[in-house]
Design an enzyme around this catalytic site. Sequence first.
Site, mmCIF file in Angstrom:
data_model
loop_
_atom_site.group_PDB
_atom_site.id
_atom_site.type_symbol
_atom_site.label_atom_id
_atom_site.label_comp_id
_atom_site.label_asym_id
_atom_site.label_seq_id
_atom_site.Cartn_x
_atom_site.Cartn_y
_atom_site.Cartn_z
ATOM 1 N N ILE A 78 0.851 -1.189 0.000
ATOM 2 C CA ILE A 78 0.000 0.000 0.000
ATOM 3 C C ILE A 78 0.889 1.243 0.000
ATOM 4 O O ILE A 78 1.047 1.923 1.020
ATOM 5 C CB ILE A 78 -0.965 0.007 1.207
ATOM 6 C CG1 ILE A 78 -1.759 -1.301 1.267
ATOM 7 C CG2 ILE A 78 -1.916 1.191 1.114
ATOM 8 C CD1 ILE A 78 -2.695 -1.413 2.465
ATOM 9 N N PRO A 79 1.509 1.554 -1.152
ATOM 10 C CA PRO A 79 2.379 2.724 -1.202
ATOM 11 C C PRO A 79 1.590 4.023 -1.082
ATOM 12 O O PRO A 79 0.480 4.141 -1.598
ATOM 13 C CB PRO A 79 3.059 2.611 -2.567
ATOM 14 C CG PRO A 79 2.209 1.709 -3.378
ATOM 15 C CD PRO A 79 1.471 0.826 -2.423
ATOM 16 N N HIS A 80 2.190 4.971 -0.366
ATOM 17 C CA HIS A 80 1.581 6.287 -0.192
ATOM 18 C C HIS A 80 2.686 7.292 0.093
ATOM 19 O O HIS A 80 3.804 6.917 0.431
ATOM 20 C CB HIS A 80 0.535 6.269 0.922
ATOM 21 C CG HIS A 80 1.037 5.711 2.220
ATOM 22 N ND1 HIS A 80 1.249 4.354 2.417
ATOM 23 C CD2 HIS A 80 1.374 6.310 3.371
ATOM 24 C CE1 HIS A 80 1.687 4.157 3.654
ATOM 25 N NE2 HIS A 80 1.786 5.331 4.247
ATOM 26 N N GLY A 81 2.372 8.553 -0.055
ATOM 27 C CA GLY A 81 3.375 9.607 0.106
ATOM 28 C C GLY A 81 3.689 9.921 1.557
ATOM 29 O O GLY A 81 3.042 9.417 2.486
#
Length: 152
Positions: free
Chosen positions: A65-68
Amino acid sequence: MPETAPLPLDPRAIRLAASATDRDDAIRQCGEALLAVGAVDSAYIDTMLERERSVSTYVGEGVAIPHGTLAAKDAVRHDAVSVVRFPGGVDWDGDRVTVCVGIAAKGDGHVRLLAELAQILMDPDQARALREATEIAEVVRLLQPNEEDEAQ
């Protein structure tokens, strides 16, 4: 089970037959799907890569779950989720990822999104169904609660 709000999932941000050369390529593709639906500015993608360098966004069951980073909040135009499926898998620092769920959220909205995704993905059957989904409608059904159940 607590009531959940629908995830902000635009079907145009779902890609089910992607391939990636490596983890960073997979993250870029998740970010590009968010960019394509107007959820983020291009600068957000760099912060997704920066986040991954500081802490892995792999959550198990073949899902990341990539996120900034928090500093990227200004690059978020509206909350959104992207889903990019890699049928051939991607090496994620020794783990095999077949589904990336990208997240962009204003304020602390990412906490709600992560909690709702975790509730879905902690069910091995739902996680498997997401990994094996080949139709956009199936991904939407898995990640959004039944609107009839949520009415009034």
